[in-house]
Design a protein around this motif. Structure first.
Motif, short mmCIF file in Angstrom:
data_model
loop_
_atom_site.label_atom_id
_atom_site.label_comp_id
_atom_site.label_asym_id
_atom_site.label_seq_id
_atom_site.Cartn_x
_atom_site.Cartn_y
_atom_site.Cartn_z
N VAL A 163 0.67 -1.11 0.03
CA VAL A 163 0.05 0.13 0.02
C VAL A 163 0.79 1.24 0.08
O VAL A 163 1.63 1.35 0.89
CB VAL A 163 -0.91 0.12 1.20
CG1 VAL A 163 -1.84 1.25 1.28
CG2 VAL A 163 -1.79 -1.38 1.22
N ASN A 164 0.71 2.21 -0.97
CA ASN A 164 1.63 3.37 -0.95
C ASN A 164 1.32 4.18 -0.02
O ASN A 164 0.35 4.28 0.52
CB ASN A 164 1.57 3.98 -2.36
CG ASN A 164 0.10 4.46 -2.48
OD1 ASN A 164 -0.26 5.60 -2.06
ND2 ASN A 164 -0.66 3.96 -3.64
N PRO A 165 2.47 5.02 0.37
CA PRO A 165 2.18 6.02 1.43
C PRO A 165 1.14 6.92 1.29
O PRO A 165 0.59 7.33 2.22
CB PRO A 165 3.70 6.61 1.39
CG PRO A 165 4.67 5.70 0.93
CD PRO A 165 3.84 4.89 -0.19
N VAL A 166 0.95 7.53 0.15
CA VAL A 166 -0.23 8.33 -0.03
C VAL A 166 -1.73 7.86 0.50
O VAL A 166 -2.29 8.42 1.14
CB VAL A 166 -0.52 8.81 -1.50
CG1 VAL A 166 -1.52 9.65 -1.77
CG2 VAL A 166 0.61 9.46 -1.88
N THR A 167 -1.73 6.51 0.10
CA THR A 167 -3.08 5.78 0.41
C THR A 167 -2.89 5.51 2.14
O THR A 167 -4.00 5.60 2.68
CB THR A 167 -3.08 4.33 -0.22
OG1 THR A 167 -2.97 4.64 -1.89
CG2 THR A 167 -4.32 3.71 0.24
N LEU A 168 -1.82 5.22 2.67
CA LEU A 168 -1.78 4.96 4.12
C LEU A 168 -2.06 6.53 4.67
O LEU A 168 -2.83 6.27 5.69
CB LEU A 168 -0.46 4.54 4.50
CG LEU A 168 0.20 2.97 3.96
CD1 LEU A 168 1.60 2.89 4.31
CD2 LEU A 168 -0.58 2.31 4.55
N ARG A 169 -1.67 7.43 4.30
CA ARG A 169 -1.79 8.59 4.98
C ARG A 169 -3.58 9.15 4.95
O ARG A 169 -4.14 9.54 5.85
CB ARG A 169 -1.13 9.66 4.38
CG ARG A 169 0.32 9.56 4.49
CD ARG A 169 0.99 10.99 4.05
NE ARG A 169 2.47 10.58 4.32
CZ ARG A 169 3.27 10.41 2.98
NH1 ARG A 169 2.49 10.36 1.88
NH2 ARG A 169 4.57 10.36 3.10
N ALA A 170 -4.12 8.56 3.51
CA ALA A 170 -5.55 9.01 3.41
C ALA A 170 -6.45 8.06 4.30
O ALA A 170 -7.48 8.44 5.01
CB ALA A 170 -5.81 8.50 1.97
N TRP A 171 -5.91 6.62 4.58
CA TRP A 171 -6.79 5.89 5.34
C TRP A 171 -6.85 6.32 6.97
O TRP A 171 -7.61 6.20 7.55
CB TRP A 171 -6.29 4.22 5.38
CG TRP A 171 -6.29 3.93 4.09
CD1 TRP A 171 -7.39 4.01 3.27
CD2 TRP A 171 -6.03 2.30 3.84
NE1 TRP A 171 -7.33 3.15 2.07
CE2 TRP A 171 -6.28 2.05 2.33
CE3 TRP A 171 -4.93 1.71 4.23
CZ2 TRP A 171 -6.23 0.97 1.88
CZ3 TRP A 171 -5.08 0.39 3.69
CH2 TRP A 171 -5.32 -0.10 2.45
#
Length: 319
Positions: A34-42
């Motif tokens: 899971v890319n960092p952008v998605t992790l931050r969005a979650w």
């Protein structure tokens, strides 16, 4: 990755994380796909993850956080909208925590019972019985568990234990059965679309079943999977890719990488018009030596390699 303690600069002094192994966001992206952008969005949009913060504001994730990320991936793969995953986890995680009280040996015992049933069918060379057990296992567990935790460990034990009369025949019987069934599943899930993934062994560094199971794990990616035969010459991969024009070439290896492997893979990558990926045990072992190159390492665990391939094809994950 070292265990972070109070002696490490920038790490919070909270007792709950004082001696816990913590991971930066880039490492979590590598481990989960899971890319960092998605992790931050979650974290920000849905509150699904709550990582620890250093004094400078950098996120640090525990193994519990990583397990939660994998749970989120699992629910999304089942078609659940990310906005609804939080409610599901709120209901299921207390039950999972309660299940942790029950020794993990119970789960392993369940796997062992299935393996014993498979072993009994193999000992009798009874394909009908083996087919029945095979179907029952699939009705009880997801694809990755069926192969990674039940069938492949037994297959490997039989492969390594061929000193007694008849044991080589038993392994060949199981190997032939599994290869045929995986091929059937690959044909059933094949989606013929312009974007195609080629999967093949790297220099015969794995067996055919390893390649087929890898292809099956990756087959849920929205692409057609084409498997090349064992014995495919490495030097002719460029020719094949020129004619097939795939989106990605995935090489499978379970051998420890040689010192020259990064150079060979980088040279191959330069000759290709598609992305080059490495999967299997070698992918984990070669991760550091291939860091920063154009070669992507997908790991050796089914769900992770599938997610990482999706991210690479979407251009959302660095190599």
């Amino acid at each position: 990755m070292p265990v972070l303690t109070d002696a490490n600069p920038g790490v919070p002094n909270a007792l709950s994380v004082e001696r816990e192994e913590l991971f930066p966001i880039r490492e979590v992206a590598r481990l989960t796909g899971v890319n960092p952008v998605t992790l931050r969005a979650w974290e920000r949009r849905y509150g699904l993850i709550q990582p620890t913060r250093t004094e400078s504001g950098h996120r640090l994730y525990s193994m519990t956080d990583i397990d939660r990320v994998r749970s989120i991936i699992g629910w999304i793969d089942r078609g659940v909208a990310v906005s609804k995953v939080g409610k599901i986890l709120a209901k299921t995680e207390p039950l999972r925590a309660l299940a942790q009280i029950i020794p993990n040996e119970r789960v392993q015992a369940d796997y062992a019972q299935w393996q014993q049933q498979v072993q009994a069918a193999v000992n009798a060379f009874d394909e009908v019985q083996l087919e029945q057990v095979y179907g029952q296992i699939f009705s009880s567990y997801p694809l990755t568990v069926v192969f990674q935790d039940i069938l492949i460990p037994l297959w490997t034990r039989l492969l390594l234990r061929q000193e007694a009369f008849g044991q080589a025949s038993e392994w060949l019987f199981l190997d032939g059965f599994l290869r045929s069934r995986v091929l059937q599943r690959l044909l059933l899930v094949r989606v013929m679309q312009p974007r195609r993934i080629i999967v093949c062994a790297l220099d015969d560094q794995c067996r055919e079943l390893d390649v087929l199971v890898t292809a099956l794990f990756l087959s849920s990616v929205d692409s057609a999977i084409q498997v090349l035969a064992i014995g495919q010459p490495f030097d002719e991969l460029t020719l094949i890719c020129e004619r097939i024009k795939p989106k990605a070439l995935v090489l499978v290896s379970n051998h420890a990488p040689t010192a020259e492997l990064p150079r060979r893979l980088n040279r191959l990558a330069l000759s290709l018009d598609c992305q080059l990926m490495l999967v299997g045990d070698a992918a984990d072992l070669a991760q550091e030596s291939l860091a920063g190159s154009s070669v992507g390492c997908l790991g050796n665990e089914g769900m992770v390699m599938r997610q990482r391939l999706k991210q690479f094809l979407a251009g959302n994950l660095d190599t």
